[in-house]
Design an enzyme around this catalytic site. Structure first.
Site, PDB file in Angstrom:
ATOM      1  N   ASP A 103       0.778  -2.876   0.491  1.00  0.00           N
ATOM      2  CA  ASP A 103       1.229  -3.155  -0.868  1.00  0.00           C
ATOM      3  C   ASP A 103       1.760  -4.585  -0.921  1.00  0.00           C
ATOM      4  O   ASP A 103       1.065  -5.517  -1.312  1.00  0.00           O
ATOM      5  CB  ASP A 103       2.278  -2.135  -1.282  1.00  0.00           C
ATOM      6  CG  ASP A 103       2.776  -2.330  -2.706  1.00  0.00           C
ATOM      7  OD1 ASP A 103       2.379  -3.303  -3.351  1.00  0.00           O
ATOM      8  OD2 ASP A 103       3.569  -1.500  -3.182  1.00  0.00           O
ATOM      9  N   LYS A 115      10.514   7.066  -1.704  1.00  0.00           N
ATOM     10  CA  LYS A 115      10.942   5.755  -1.222  1.00  0.00           C
ATOM     11  C   LYS A 115      11.911   5.993  -0.071  1.00  0.00           C
ATOM     12  O   LYS A 115      12.933   6.662  -0.231  1.00  0.00           O
ATOM     13  CB  LYS A 115      11.654   4.991  -2.337  1.00  0.00           C
ATOM     14  CG  LYS A 115      10.748   4.601  -3.506  1.00  0.00           C
ATOM     15  CD  LYS A 115      10.126   3.251  -3.266  1.00  0.00           C
ATOM     16  CE  LYS A 115       9.421   2.732  -4.513  1.00  0.00           C
ATOM     17  NZ  LYS A 115       8.807   1.417  -4.290  1.00  0.00           N
ATOM     18  N   LYS A 133      -1.191  -3.296  -7.772  1.00  0.00           N
ATOM     19  CA  LYS A 133      -0.422  -3.452  -9.000  1.00  0.00           C
ATOM     20  C   LYS A 133      -0.937  -4.710  -9.691  1.00  0.00           C
ATOM     21  O   LYS A 133      -0.730  -5.821  -9.193  1.00  0.00           O
ATOM     22  CB  LYS A 133       1.069  -3.587  -8.685  1.00  0.00           C
ATOM     23  CG  LYS A 133       1.681  -2.405  -7.960  1.00  0.00           C
ATOM     24  CD  LYS A 133       3.142  -2.693  -7.624  1.00  0.00           C
ATOM     25  CE  LYS A 133       3.852  -1.477  -7.052  1.00  0.00           C
ATOM     26  NZ  LYS A 133       3.367  -1.131  -5.697  1.00  0.00           N
ATOM     27  N   ASP A 193       6.981   5.502   1.107  1.00  0.00           N
ATOM     28  CA  ASP A 193       6.918   4.059   0.922  1.00  0.00           C
ATOM     29  C   ASP A 193       8.158   3.444   1.564  1.00  0.00           C
ATOM     30  O   ASP A 193       9.277   3.665   1.112  1.00  0.00           O
ATOM     31  CB  ASP A 193       6.875   3.721  -0.577  1.00  0.00           C
ATOM     32  CG  ASP A 193       6.768   2.225  -0.842  1.00  0.00           C
ATOM     33  OD1 ASP A 193       6.690   1.441   0.122  1.00  0.00           O
ATOM     34  OD2 ASP A 193       6.759   1.844  -2.033  1.00  0.00           O
ATOM     35  N   GLU A 208       3.305   3.551   2.903  1.00  0.00           N
ATOM     36  CA  GLU A 208       3.131   2.191   2.386  1.00  0.00           C
ATOM     37  C   GLU A 208       4.002   1.217   3.167  1.00  0.00           C
ATOM     38  O   GLU A 208       5.176   1.483   3.417  1.00  0.00           O
ATOM     39  CB  GLU A 208       3.543   2.116   0.914  1.00  0.00           C
ATOM     40  CG  GLU A 208       2.641   2.858  -0.038  1.00  0.00           C
ATOM     41  CD  GLU A 208       3.098   2.704  -1.476  1.00  0.00           C
ATOM     42  OE1 GLU A 208       3.528   1.587  -1.844  1.00  0.00           O
ATOM     43  OE2 GLU A 208       3.047   3.695  -2.222  1.00  0.00           O
TER      44      GLU A 208
END
Length: 339
Positions: free
Chosen positions: A228, A147, A255, A177, A203
């Site tokens: 995402d 991240k 997700k 991400d 992402e």
């Protein structure tokens, strides 16, 4: 048929940092469907300030849908398109009711095969991220996701450089991400810098909702872009196709709690596949109840020989998680056999 709802708060072992803030606890609503002697349980877990169904009267709306299922015995799929976390919870509970612990009949669900997963390095200080990265590599992960976007970008590049100084891209796959953290006017420059390190994908480099800018980035970027947050709230199949046709990302990351439950995730995957766009599935900080359902669903969607690492390594995040027979061995998630 009778449905009960229980709200629970789960607590993170350590703060989970993203570019949108830091999570220390997690609210989930568990639905239990009872039909005679059988019971099925599912988890409804919207993410604050992110889920399209993160609403103030969440419990009341969920209760209303549960009442409909009690009366009809069926999930009102079309009516629930705008409420993906609720839909996912009810889908899980219904599968659990009908099929017991083996939601889908796959090698993973039978405990015969593991699903490759990425190791996740949360945002934090430079030293925190470095230590977490080292831990993931020591645990045997061959795909690590970082991240980024919370600390100085040069420091984040240095972290990535350190991995590449030790492991080639043949040995360790790197994903990053950004959670929409890059300003558009800086994004392409940062993507060019990242691309020096043989990164698999990034992402959501810029904030969601900027379709023309994201389309331009996908055309110009030397680094494959995955969407995402961009998918959240797009629940109509025609709009899904329109958005992917305009932006043309290399990948989409799905997700179920955010992107339409199992039904909506299936739609995204099929539409993307028709356009030559790849995909993988991740959890969204659910407890083991949600993670178990997502993993079994993932194995049913992609088959028994999954090679692309999925984002299913979140089962050890909470101090008070719900015990289920899930186990990470090296870089794969397993269901304990005969459980």
């Amino acid at each position: 048929m009778k449905i009960d709802i229980e709200e629970r708060i789960l607590h993170f072992k350590q703060p989970a940092g993203t570019s949108r803030g830091v999570y220390t606890e997690r609210h989930s609503w568990f639905v239990s469907i009872r039909d005679g002697k059988r019971t099925g349980i599912g988890e409804c877990a919207p993410l604050p300030q992110l889920s399209c169904d993160d609403i103030s009267d969440y419990a009341d709306v969920l209760r209303g849908f549960c009442d409909q299922v009690e009366q009809t015995g069926d999930i009102p799929y079309e009516a629930m398109r705008e409420y993906p976390s609720m839909l996912f919870g009810l889908e899980t509970a219904m599968l659990n009711l009908r099929n017991s612990n083996r939601l889908f009949d796959t090698a993973f669900s039978r405990g015969e095969a593991g699903i490759p997963i990425n190791g996740l390095v949360w945002m934090g200080s430079y030293n925190e991220m470095l230590n977490r990265m080292e831990q993931k590599l020591e645990q045997g992960f061959h795909c690590v996701k970082l991240k980024i976007g919370a600390i100085d970008f040069d420091c984040e590049l240095n972290l990535i450089k350190r991995i590449r100084s030790r492991f080639s891209h043949h040995e360790v796959e790197l994903r990053v991400d950004a959670n929409g953290a890059f300003p558009f006017d800086e994004a392409l420059y940062k993507l060019e810098l990242l691309s020096q390190y043989n990164i698999h994908s990034i992402e959501q480099p810029i904030h969601a909702g900027q379709w023309s800018f994201m389309s331009e980035l996908c055309r110009e970027s030397p680094l494959p872009i995955a969407l995402d947050e961009e998918l959240i709230g797009i629940n109509d199949p025609d709009q899904k196709r329109q958005m992917l046709n305009i932006i043309r990302p290399r990948y989409i990351i799905l997700k179920p709690s955010l992107h339409g439950g199992m039904m909506g995730t299936h739609e995204w995957i099929n539409i993307a596949r028709d356009m030559g766009i790849g995909s993988w599935i991740t959890s969204a900080l659910e407890s083991n109840v949600g993670l178990n359902a997502i993993a079994q669903f993932c194995s049913s969607v992609y088959g028994d020989s999954i090679t692309m690492p999925q984002g299913l390594g979140t089962g050890q995040l909470f101090t008070d998680n719900i015990p289920l027979p899930l186990e990470i061995r090296s870089d794969k998630l397993w269901i304990l056999k005969n459980s």
